[in-house]
Design an enzyme around this catalytic site. Structure first.
Site, mmCIF file in Angstrom:
data_model
loop_
_atom_site.group_PDB
_atom_site.id
_atom_site.type_symbol
_atom_site.label_atom_id
_atom_site.label_comp_id
_atom_site.label_asym_id
_atom_site.label_seq_id
_atom_site.Cartn_x
_atom_site.Cartn_y
_atom_site.Cartn_z
ATOM 1 N N GLU A 1 45.178 47.398 36.774
ATOM 2 C CA GLU A 1 44.023 47.170 37.654
ATOM 3 C C GLU A 1 43.477 48.510 38.146
ATOM 4 O O GLU A 1 42.270 48.762 38.112
ATOM 5 C CB GLU A 1 44.418 46.329 38.875
ATOM 6 C CG GLU A 1 44.779 44.898 38.571
ATOM 7 C CD GLU A 1 45.045 44.101 39.844
ATOM 8 O OE1 GLU A 1 44.469 44.398 40.897
ATOM 9 O OE2 GLU A 1 45.854 43.158 39.776
ATOM 10 N N GLY B 1 45.335 46.970 49.917
ATOM 11 C CA GLY B 1 44.344 47.999 49.602
ATOM 12 C C GLY B 1 44.769 49.030 48.578
ATOM 13 O O GLY B 1 44.248 50.152 48.572
ATOM 14 N N SER B 2 45.669 48.663 47.654
ATOM 15 C CA SER B 2 46.089 49.673 46.671
ATOM 16 C C SER B 2 44.967 50.009 45.682
ATOM 17 O O SER B 2 44.850 51.151 45.241
ATOM 18 C CB SER B 2 47.366 49.235 45.929
ATOM 19 O OG SER B 2 47.088 48.209 45.018
ATOM 20 N N ASN B 3 44.131 49.034 45.343
ATOM 21 C CA ASN B 3 42.998 49.350 44.461
ATOM 22 C C ASN B 3 42.012 50.287 45.165
ATOM 23 O O ASN B 3 41.453 51.195 44.549
ATOM 24 C CB ASN B 3 42.296 48.064 44.014
ATOM 25 C CG ASN B 3 42.987 47.403 42.834
ATOM 26 O OD1 ASN B 3 42.888 47.890 41.708
ATOM 27 N ND2 ASN B 3 43.705 46.323 43.092
ATOM 28 N N ASP C 1 35.092 33.956 39.927
ATOM 29 C CA ASP C 1 35.631 34.809 38.855
ATOM 30 C C ASP C 1 34.925 34.589 37.513
ATOM 31 O O ASP C 1 35.566 34.600 36.452
ATOM 32 C CB ASP C 1 37.152 34.563 38.682
ATOM 33 C CG ASP C 1 37.928 34.809 39.962
ATOM 34 O OD1 ASP C 1 37.578 35.739 40.713
ATOM 35 O OD2 ASP C 1 38.897 34.064 40.215
ATOM 36 N N HIS D 1 40.294 41.087 39.023
ATOM 37 C CA HIS D 1 41.071 39.842 39.052
ATOM 38 C C HIS D 1 42.314 40.001 38.185
ATOM 39 O O HIS D 1 42.225 40.514 37.067
ATOM 40 C CB HIS D 1 40.205 38.679 38.545
ATOM 41 C CG HIS D 1 40.917 37.367 38.604
ATOM 42 N ND1 HIS D 1 41.075 36.659 39.779
ATOM 43 C CD2 HIS D 1 41.562 36.655 37.658
ATOM 44 C CE1 HIS D 1 41.773 35.570 39.540
ATOM 45 N NE2 HIS D 1 42.092 35.542 38.256
ATOM 46 N N ASN E 1 34.336 43.040 41.012
ATOM 47 C CA ASN E 1 35.609 42.477 41.495
ATOM 48 C C ASN E 1 36.706 42.720 40.457
ATOM 49 O O ASN E 1 36.429 42.785 39.264
ATOM 50 C CB ASN E 1 35.459 40.973 41.718
ATOM 51 C CG ASN E 1 36.721 40.336 42.249
ATOM 52 O OD1 ASN E 1 37.359 40.861 43.171
ATOM 53 N ND2 ASN E 1 37.119 39.205 41.685
HETATM 54 C C1 GRF Z 1 45.102 42.564 43.256
HETATM 55 O O1 GRF Z 1 46.083 42.023 42.420
HETATM 56 C C2 GRF Z 1 43.744 42.047 42.876
HETATM 57 O O2 GRF Z 1 43.605 41.813 41.522
HETATM 58 C C3 GRF Z 1 43.684 40.740 43.620
HETATM 59 O O3 GRF Z 1 44.325 40.997 44.846
HETATM 60 C C4 GRF Z 1 45.243 42.086 44.688
HETATM 61 C C5 GRF Z 1 44.851 43.126 45.688
HETATM 62 O O4 GRF Z 1 45.738 44.207 45.718
HETATM 63 N N1 GRF Z 1 42.322 40.279 43.720
HETATM 64 P P1 GRF Z 1 45.391 45.498 46.577
HETATM 65 O O5 GRF Z 1 45.016 45.009 47.973
HETATM 66 O O6 GRF Z 1 44.273 46.223 45.917
HETATM 67 O O7 GRF Z 1 46.658 46.265 46.602
#
Ligand code: GRF
Length: 207
Positions: free
Chosen positions: A175, A12-14, A146, A110, A108
Protein backbone atom coordinates in the site's frame (compact mmCIF):
# COMPACT_ATOMS: atom_id res chain seq x y z
CA UNK A 1 2.70 23.29 -6.18
CA UNK A 2 -0.05 20.73 -5.65
CA UNK A 3 -1.75 21.05 -2.25
CA UNK A 4 -2.75 17.73 -0.76
CA UNK A 5 -5.21 17.08 2.04
CA UNK A 6 -4.76 13.68 3.66
CA UNK A 7 -7.85 12.20 5.36
CA UNK A 8 -7.26 9.71 8.15
CA UNK A 9 -9.29 7.93 10.82
CA UNK A 10 -6.65 5.92 12.66
CA UNK A 11 -3.01 4.87 12.68
CA UNK A 12 -2.01 6.87 9.61
CA UNK A 13 0.85 4.74 8.29
CA UNK A 14 -0.06 5.51 4.67
CA UNK A 15 -0.08 9.20 5.55
CA UNK A 16 3.36 8.94 7.20
CA UNK A 17 4.77 7.06 4.26
CA UNK A 18 3.46 9.71 1.84
CA UNK A 19 4.93 12.43 4.01
CA UNK A 20 8.31 10.64 4.13
CA UNK A 21 8.39 10.26 0.36
CA UNK A 22 7.53 13.91 -0.20
CA UNK A 23 10.25 14.96 2.27
CA UNK A 24 12.82 12.72 0.61
CA UNK A 25 11.97 14.11 -2.83
CA UNK A 26 10.67 10.82 -4.24
CA UNK A 27 7.43 12.71 -4.85
CA UNK A 28 7.95 16.31 -5.90
CA UNK A 29 5.78 19.28 -6.80
CA UNK A 30 3.39 18.78 -3.92
CA UNK A 31 3.01 19.27 -0.21
CA UNK A 32 0.63 18.04 2.46
CA UNK A 33 -1.22 21.25 3.23
CA UNK A 34 -3.65 19.80 5.77
CA UNK A 35 -4.50 16.58 7.56
CA UNK A 36 -8.18 15.93 8.19
CA UNK A 37 -9.68 13.42 10.58
CA UNK A 38 -13.21 12.45 11.53
CA UNK A 39 -11.77 10.81 14.66
CA UNK A 40 -10.29 13.09 17.33
CA UNK A 41 -8.30 10.12 18.69
CA UNK A 42 -6.70 9.12 15.39
CA UNK A 43 -3.07 8.21 16.12
CA UNK A 44 -1.97 9.79 12.85
CA UNK A 45 -2.97 13.20 14.20
CA UNK A 46 -0.15 13.00 16.77
CA UNK A 47 2.35 12.50 13.98
CA UNK A 48 0.87 15.45 12.05
CA UNK A 49 1.19 17.71 15.09
CA UNK A 50 4.72 16.53 15.85
CA UNK A 51 5.59 17.56 12.32
CA UNK A 52 3.91 20.97 12.59
CA UNK A 53 1.27 20.15 10.04
CA UNK A 54 -2.15 21.79 10.01
CA UNK A 55 -4.84 19.46 11.30
CA UNK A 56 -8.60 19.70 11.00
CA UNK A 57 -10.86 17.51 13.11
CA UNK A 58 -14.61 17.24 12.75
CA UNK A 59 -15.88 14.39 14.93
CA UNK A 60 -18.26 12.25 12.91
CA UNK A 61 -19.69 10.28 15.81
CA UNK A 62 -23.48 10.69 15.90
CA UNK A 63 -23.42 12.69 12.67
CA UNK A 64 -26.17 11.41 10.40
CA UNK A 65 -26.21 14.39 8.01
CA UNK A 66 -23.64 12.94 5.65
CA UNK A 67 -23.89 15.65 2.99
CA UNK A 68 -23.87 18.44 5.59
CA UNK A 69 -20.82 16.87 7.19
CA UNK A 70 -18.95 16.87 3.88
CA UNK A 71 -19.99 20.48 3.20
CA UNK A 72 -18.45 21.38 6.54
CA UNK A 73 -15.23 19.65 5.49
CA UNK A 74 -15.21 21.65 2.25
CA UNK A 75 -15.60 24.89 4.16
CA UNK A 76 -12.75 24.03 6.50
CA UNK A 77 -10.52 22.99 3.60
CA UNK A 78 -11.20 26.06 1.47
CA UNK A 79 -8.37 28.24 2.88
CA UNK A 80 -5.86 25.58 1.83
CA UNK A 81 -6.60 25.60 -1.92
CA UNK A 82 -6.54 21.84 -2.01
CA UNK A 83 -5.87 20.14 -5.37
CA UNK A 84 -5.89 16.51 -4.27
CA UNK A 85 -7.48 14.59 -1.41
CA UNK A 86 -5.75 11.39 -0.31
CA UNK A 87 -7.95 9.07 1.73
CA UNK A 88 -5.58 7.04 3.87
CA UNK A 89 -7.48 4.75 6.19
CA UNK A 90 -10.39 7.20 6.22
CA UNK A 91 -13.23 5.04 7.50
CA UNK A 92 -16.14 7.02 6.18
CA UNK A 93 -17.84 7.07 2.80
CA UNK A 94 -17.48 10.43 1.10
CA UNK A 95 -20.64 11.89 -0.40
CA UNK A 96 -21.30 13.57 -3.72
CA UNK A 97 -20.64 16.92 -2.09
CA UNK A 98 -16.94 16.13 -1.91
CA UNK A 99 -16.81 14.12 -5.13
CA UNK A 100 -18.42 16.95 -7.15
CA UNK A 101 -15.98 19.44 -5.65
CA UNK A 102 -13.00 17.16 -6.41
CA UNK A 103 -13.83 15.13 -9.53
CA UNK A 104 -11.07 12.54 -10.10
CA UNK A 105 -9.10 14.35 -7.45
CA UNK A 106 -9.86 12.06 -4.52
CA UNK A 107 -7.70 8.95 -4.20
CA UNK A 108 -8.26 5.97 -1.90
CA UNK A 109 -6.21 2.92 -0.97
CA UNK A 110 -8.00 -0.38 -0.39
CA UNK A 111 -6.42 -3.58 0.97
CA UNK A 112 -7.59 -6.02 -1.71
CA UNK A 113 -7.40 -6.51 -5.44
CA UNK A 114 -10.61 -4.72 -6.38
CA UNK A 115 -13.26 -5.46 -7.49
CA UNK A 116 -12.81 -8.43 -5.14
CA UNK A 117 -13.45 -7.88 -1.44
CA UNK A 118 -14.67 -4.31 -1.36
CA UNK A 119 -15.93 -2.82 1.89
CA UNK A 120 -14.78 -3.52 5.42
CA UNK A 121 -12.33 -6.22 6.59
CA UNK A 122 -11.06 -6.94 3.09
CA UNK A 123 -8.10 -8.98 4.37
CA UNK A 124 -10.37 -11.20 6.46
CA UNK A 125 -12.71 -11.62 3.49
CA UNK A 126 -9.74 -12.77 1.40
CA UNK A 127 -8.64 -15.31 4.01
CA UNK A 128 -12.16 -16.65 4.50
CA UNK A 129 -12.52 -17.13 0.76
CA UNK A 130 -9.24 -19.00 0.56
CA UNK A 131 -7.76 -16.91 -2.24
CA UNK A 132 -4.06 -17.52 -2.85
CA UNK A 133 -3.29 -14.00 -4.01
CA UNK A 134 -4.61 -10.75 -2.63
CA UNK A 135 -3.12 -7.27 -2.58
CA UNK A 136 -4.11 -3.64 -2.68
CA UNK A 137 -5.67 -1.14 -5.02
CA UNK A 138 -5.20 2.59 -5.39
CA UNK A 139 -8.17 4.19 -7.08
CA UNK A 140 -10.01 7.43 -7.72
CA UNK A 141 -13.14 7.77 -5.63
CA UNK A 142 -16.58 7.83 -7.22
CA UNK A 143 -20.03 7.54 -5.63
CA UNK A 144 -19.76 3.77 -5.17
CA UNK A 145 -18.06 1.78 -2.42
CA UNK A 146 -14.49 1.09 -3.66
CA UNK A 147 -15.63 1.24 -7.29
CA UNK A 148 -13.73 4.17 -8.83
CA UNK A 149 -11.19 4.04 -11.67
CA UNK A 150 -8.11 2.00 -10.73
CA UNK A 151 -4.76 3.79 -10.69
CA UNK A 152 -2.46 1.00 -9.46
CA UNK A 153 -2.58 -2.44 -7.92
CA UNK A 154 -0.06 -4.72 -6.26
CA UNK A 155 -0.42 -8.46 -5.70
CA UNK A 156 0.56 -10.14 -2.45
CA UNK A 157 0.62 -13.91 -1.79
CA UNK A 158 -1.71 -15.32 0.85
CA UNK A 159 0.12 -17.94 2.93
CA UNK A 160 -1.46 -21.09 4.31
CA UNK A 161 -1.09 -19.97 7.94
CA UNK A 162 -1.94 -16.29 7.40
CA UNK A 163 -4.27 -14.50 9.77
CA UNK A 164 -6.00 -11.26 8.88
CA UNK A 165 -3.21 -9.49 10.81
CA UNK A 166 -0.25 -11.14 9.09
CA UNK A 167 -1.83 -10.67 5.67
CA UNK A 168 -2.65 -7.03 6.47
CA UNK A 169 0.98 -6.37 7.41
CA UNK A 170 2.23 -7.84 4.12
CA UNK A 171 -0.33 -5.88 2.11
CA UNK A 172 0.43 -2.65 3.98
CA UNK A 173 4.00 -2.56 2.68
CA UNK A 174 2.64 -2.60 -0.85
CA UNK A 175 0.00 0.00 0.00
CA UNK A 176 2.75 2.40 1.01
CA UNK A 177 4.64 1.75 -2.21
CA UNK A 178 1.76 2.14 -4.67
CA UNK A 179 0.22 5.11 -2.84
CA UNK A 180 3.37 7.14 -3.37
CA UNK A 181 3.70 5.89 -6.92
CA UNK A 182 0.15 7.05 -7.70
CA UNK A 183 0.53 10.45 -6.04
CA UNK A 184 3.76 10.96 -7.94
CA UNK A 185 1.99 10.24 -11.25
CA UNK A 186 -0.85 12.58 -10.26
CA UNK A 187 1.60 15.36 -9.42
CA UNK A 188 3.39 14.84 -12.73
CA UNK A 189 0.03 15.30 -14.48
CA UNK A 190 0.21 11.78 -15.87
CA UNK A 191 -3.16 10.37 -14.77
CA UNK A 192 -6.12 10.74 -17.09
CA UNK A 193 -9.52 9.12 -16.69
CA UNK A 194 -11.09 7.95 -19.95
CA UNK A 195 -14.35 5.98 -20.04
CA UNK A 196 -13.99 5.00 -16.40
CA UNK A 197 -10.41 3.78 -16.80
CA UNK A 198 -7.19 5.44 -15.74
CA UNK A 199 -4.73 6.03 -18.54
CA UNK A 200 -1.15 6.75 -17.51
CA UNK A 201 0.40 9.15 -19.97
CA UNK A 202 4.08 9.47 -20.75
CA UNK A 203 4.61 12.84 -19.16
CA UNK A 204 3.43 16.43 -19.06
CA UNK A 205 3.94 16.80 -22.80
CA UNK A 206 1.34 14.06 -23.46
CA UNK A 207 -1.25 15.36 -21.11
C1 GRF B 1 -5.07 0.37 5.28
O1 GRF B 1 -4.99 -1.03 5.24
C2 GRF B 1 -5.95 0.87 4.17
O2 GRF B 1 -5.89 0.11 3.03
C3 GRF B 1 -7.32 0.76 4.78
O3 GRF B 1 -7.15 1.11 6.13
C4 GRF B 1 -5.79 0.86 6.52
C5 GRF B 1 -5.25 2.16 7.03
O4 GRF B 1 -3.95 2.03 7.55
N1 GRF B 1 -8.27 1.56 4.05
P1 GRF B 1 -3.13 3.33 7.96
O5 GRF B 1 -4.05 4.16 8.86
O6 GRF B 1 -2.74 4.06 6.73
O7 GRF B 1 -1.98 2.80 8.72
Amino acid sequence: MINIAVFISGRGSNFKSLHDNIKSGLISGCRIAAVFSNNPDAKGLDYAKENDMDTIVIPSKNRTDKAGYDREILERLSPYNIDLICLAGYMRMVTNELIKAFPNRIINIHPSLLPSFSGLNAQEQAINKGVKISGCTLHFVDEGMDTGPIIAQAAVPVMENDTADTLSARILQEEHRIYSQGVRLFCEGRLRVESGRVVITGGKADG
